[in-house]
Write a protein that holds these residues in place. Structure first.
Motif, PDB file in Angstrom:
ATOM      1  N   ASN A   4      -3.898   5.765  -2.562  1.00  0.00           N
ATOM      2  CA  ASN A   4      -3.241   6.849  -2.527  1.00  0.00           C
ATOM      3  C   ASN A   4      -1.908   5.515  -3.154  1.00  0.00           C
ATOM      4  O   ASN A   4      -1.738   7.021  -4.609  1.00  0.00           O
ATOM      5  N   GLU A   5      -1.562   4.503  -3.326  1.00  0.00           N
ATOM      6  CA  GLU A   5      -0.429   4.420  -4.690  1.00  0.00           C
ATOM      7  C   GLU A   5      -1.713   3.299  -5.448  1.00  0.00           C
ATOM      8  O   GLU A   5      -1.365   3.759  -6.258  1.00  0.00           O
ATOM      9  N   SER A  26      -1.484   7.374 -12.202  1.00  0.00           N
ATOM     10  CA  SER A  26      -0.896   8.175 -12.622  1.00  0.00           C
ATOM     11  C   SER A  26       0.209   8.443 -13.355  1.00  0.00           C
ATOM     12  O   SER A  26       0.904   8.730 -14.394  1.00  0.00           O
ATOM     13  N   VAL A  27       1.694   7.563 -13.001  1.00  0.00           N
ATOM     14  CA  VAL A  27       2.741   7.139 -13.009  1.00  0.00           C
ATOM     15  C   VAL A  27       2.515   6.000 -14.828  1.00  0.00           C
ATOM     16  O   VAL A  27       2.857   6.514 -15.631  1.00  0.00           O
ATOM     17  N   ILE A  72      -0.813   6.843  -7.335  1.00  0.00           N
ATOM     18  CA  ILE A  72       0.581   7.574  -7.676  1.00  0.00           C
ATOM     19  C   ILE A  72       0.636   6.772  -8.927  1.00  0.00           C
ATOM     20  O   ILE A  72       1.411   7.150  -9.775  1.00  0.00           O
ATOM     21  N   TRP A  73       0.784   5.486  -8.630  1.00  0.00           N
ATOM     22  CA  TRP A  73       0.368   3.868  -9.898  1.00  0.00           C
ATOM     23  C   TRP A  73      -0.132   4.500 -11.421  1.00  0.00           C
ATOM     24  O   TRP A  73       0.296   4.737 -12.219  1.00  0.00           O
TER      25      TRP A  73
END
Length: 576
Positions: free
Chosen positions: A50-51, A57-58, A54-55
């Protein structure tokens, strides 16, 4: 450099936006290693997908933002550099148009061409580089080091120690590079000068079969340019490998020390990767700085040359319009020498000419004849003494008014690419077709023009290549006459004309009711003048009518006798 920065200041708002987008791109580049560290430590090593998502995608979003910012920055940088190049070339061309003849002598024609082309291009490219990467590279070095310290001061210590020494090395290279590239630009002037001379005199070179000599001369200066350029480039190119070597050593040390710290559980692997990432980016920025320094060194040398020309004092053209009504001309103890020479061209010249009179100026080559009429036109200023026209001191007559009322035909004929009509109308942009034809008829060229298939619309080749010497001379005379001048200056411009054509020409010019100063080598021409000035080595040794000079001047009698023997000029032996 004030004049150059004044021009660049017109684009200050675009420059601000360009730098703003560059800073966005830079910020993304500085944040990215931190995000990558987070992905490694919390996502990959921590096995939290998940991390990673998320990161990751950022990171992708920020990369797209940096991409868009980079494209916009490039567009704005191109807009500024191209506009600046246009403006500075325009300013330089304007400056050349408004420099005095004396000031123009400071610069060879080849040097002026290089300043308006190559030098401007160097500055223009550097402006683009400044807005795109030149500021970004040093900021990346500074803030990349700061961010590495933020991650771990202990691990970034090698970067903190090595970078100041490398920056000092770059500054030394820039100073040395400026001097080397200044020599390159001067050598480029020499190459351009030889090339220009060769192209202008190509027919003469072929006629004298001097192709081999000219090829060797060009090869010599070209080799000197190549040698000087290679010397400058070799010096700059040494910088990149030197920087890479020391920065790679620094990164290797960071990796070795970081590996030990990871093994001792004193630091996370992601932080080591982040610092190495910053070190790699700083290395790239420092390598880029070597080429930026080369560009800045060349640009500084070019900027100095452009600035030198822009700062030259222009001719003073202020003042109200003044009309020359009579055309009387008075010289009062006039002396003249070029500003770069100690040799006097004219020495203590004094005479008075009433309006509407024809004055013949004769004398040996180098006597100062051309300089005398150029003083009337204010192409040069007297060193001593005063010149008056219609009682007004010449310096008090505004230049536009003065030159608009004077017709000038130089010794060397020059025609512009265009039609015959356009070349004659160059003397008076408001001239009607009737005015042009009247001037051509007076110059004894009308009959020749109408014989051409397109008449006055015939295209004149470069420098009048498709016309004879006599036709070119008469066209330049027509160009002066179409102004309807009050003063007409003819600098030995009838040398290619036969005696009858010259006689008809001078008779037609009388209808224009202007004061005529005519440099000539022909006594047959001078004999009909109202007044004759005899110059010798810059001094006016005799003045008066033909008959008066026959009685008073030994030198004049010698000239008359010499031409009488060669050309059959009839001379009264008792007078001579």
């Amino acid at each position: 450099m004030h004049s150059i920065f004044t021009i660049l200041n017109r684009y200050k708002f675009i420059i601000i936006f360009a730098w703003l987008f560059m800073l966005i791109e830079l910020t993304v580049e500085l944040i990215s290693p931190l995000i990558m560290a987070k992905i490694i430590d919390e996502g990959i090593i921590g096995k939290d997908m998940n991390e990673v998502i998320i990161w990751g995608s950022v990171l992708i979003g920020l990369s797209l933002l940096a991409f868009a910012s980079g494209i916009t920055n490039s567009f704005l940088a191109a807009r500024v550099s191209q506009g600046f190049g246009f403006d500075i070339r325009k300013a330089l061309f304007h400056k050349v148009q408004y420099l005095s003849y004396d000031k123009l002598n400071y610069f060879p024609t080849s040097s002026l061409i290089i300043r308006l082309t190559n030098d401007v291009t160097q500055i223009q490219n550097t402006v683009f580089m400044s807005l795109r990467i030149a500021l970004r590279a040093p900021l990346l070095v500074i803030f990349g080091t700061v961010m590495a310290m933020f991650v771990s001061i202990k691990l970034s210590l090698p970067l903190i120690i090595s970078i100041p020494f490398l920056v000092a090395f770059l500054i030394w290279m820039m100073r040395k590079g400026f001097h080397l590239f200044q020599l390159v630009q001067k050598q480029l002037d020499k190459v351009n000068n030889v090339m220009r001379e060769n192209l202008l005199a190509i027919r003469l070179i072929k006629a004298f079969s001097r192709k081999s000599f000219e090829s060797k001369r060009f090869t010599n200066v070209n080799e000197q340019l190549m040698g000087q350029t290679m010397k400058a480039l070799r010096f700059i190119e040494v910088g990149a490998p030197t920087l890479l070597f020391f920065m790679n050593l620094t990164i290797i040390f960071v990796l070795w020390f970081g590996g030990q710290e990871i093994g001792n559980a004193n630091i996370e692997a992601g932080k080591v990767v982040a610092i190495v990432n910053y070190g790699t980016r700083i290395t790239g920025a420092l390598s880029m700085l070597t080429w930026i320094i080369m560009a800045f060194s060349r640009a500084k040398a070019s900027a100095n040359r452009v600035h030198e020309l822009l700062e030259m004092e222009e001719e003073k053209t202020n003042g109200k319009k003044m009309s020359i009504t009579k055309g009387t001309i008075d010289f009062h103890n006039v002396s003249f020498q070029y500003s770069q020479s100690e040799i006097s061209i004219l020495k203590d010249i004094s005479f008075s000419i009433r309006g509407g009179k024809t004055v013949a100026i004769i004398g040996a080559t180098g006597a100062g004849k051309t300089s005398l009429i150029q003083l009337i036109l204010r192409l040069f200023e007297p060193t001593k003494g005063e010149i008056h026209i219609d009682g007004y001191k010449l310096q008090n007559i505004p230049l536009p008014s003065l030159r608009q009322q004077i017709g000038y035909v130089p010794q060397e004929t020059f025609l512009f690419t265009g039609t015959i009509k356009e070349n004659i109308a160059f003397g008076n942009r408001n001239a009607s077709m009737k005015d042009i034809e009247t001037a051509a008829k007076a110059a004894q060229i009308h009959d020749a023009i109408i014989q051409f298939p397109n008449g006055y619309h015939t295209i004149v080749g470069q420098r009048g290549i498709n016309l004879s010497g006599g036709q070119k001379q008469r066209l330049t005379i027509a160009r002066a006459l179409v102004r309807k001048p009050k003063i007409l200056l003819l600098d030995d411009c009838t040398s290619a004309l036969d005696l009858q054509t010259e006689k008809n020409l001078l008779r037609s010019i009388e209808d224009f009711q202007c004061t005529i100063f005519m440099i000539t080598q022909k006594i047959s021409t001078a004999i009909n003048a109202d007044f004759i000035l005899l110059l010798d080595e810059g001094r006016l040794i005799a003045k008066g009518t033909h008959d008066e000079l026959l009685e008073s001047s030994i030198l004049y009698r010698k000239i008359v006798k010499s031409q009488a023997k060669k050309g059959g000029l009839i001379v009264n032996e008792t007078d001579a």
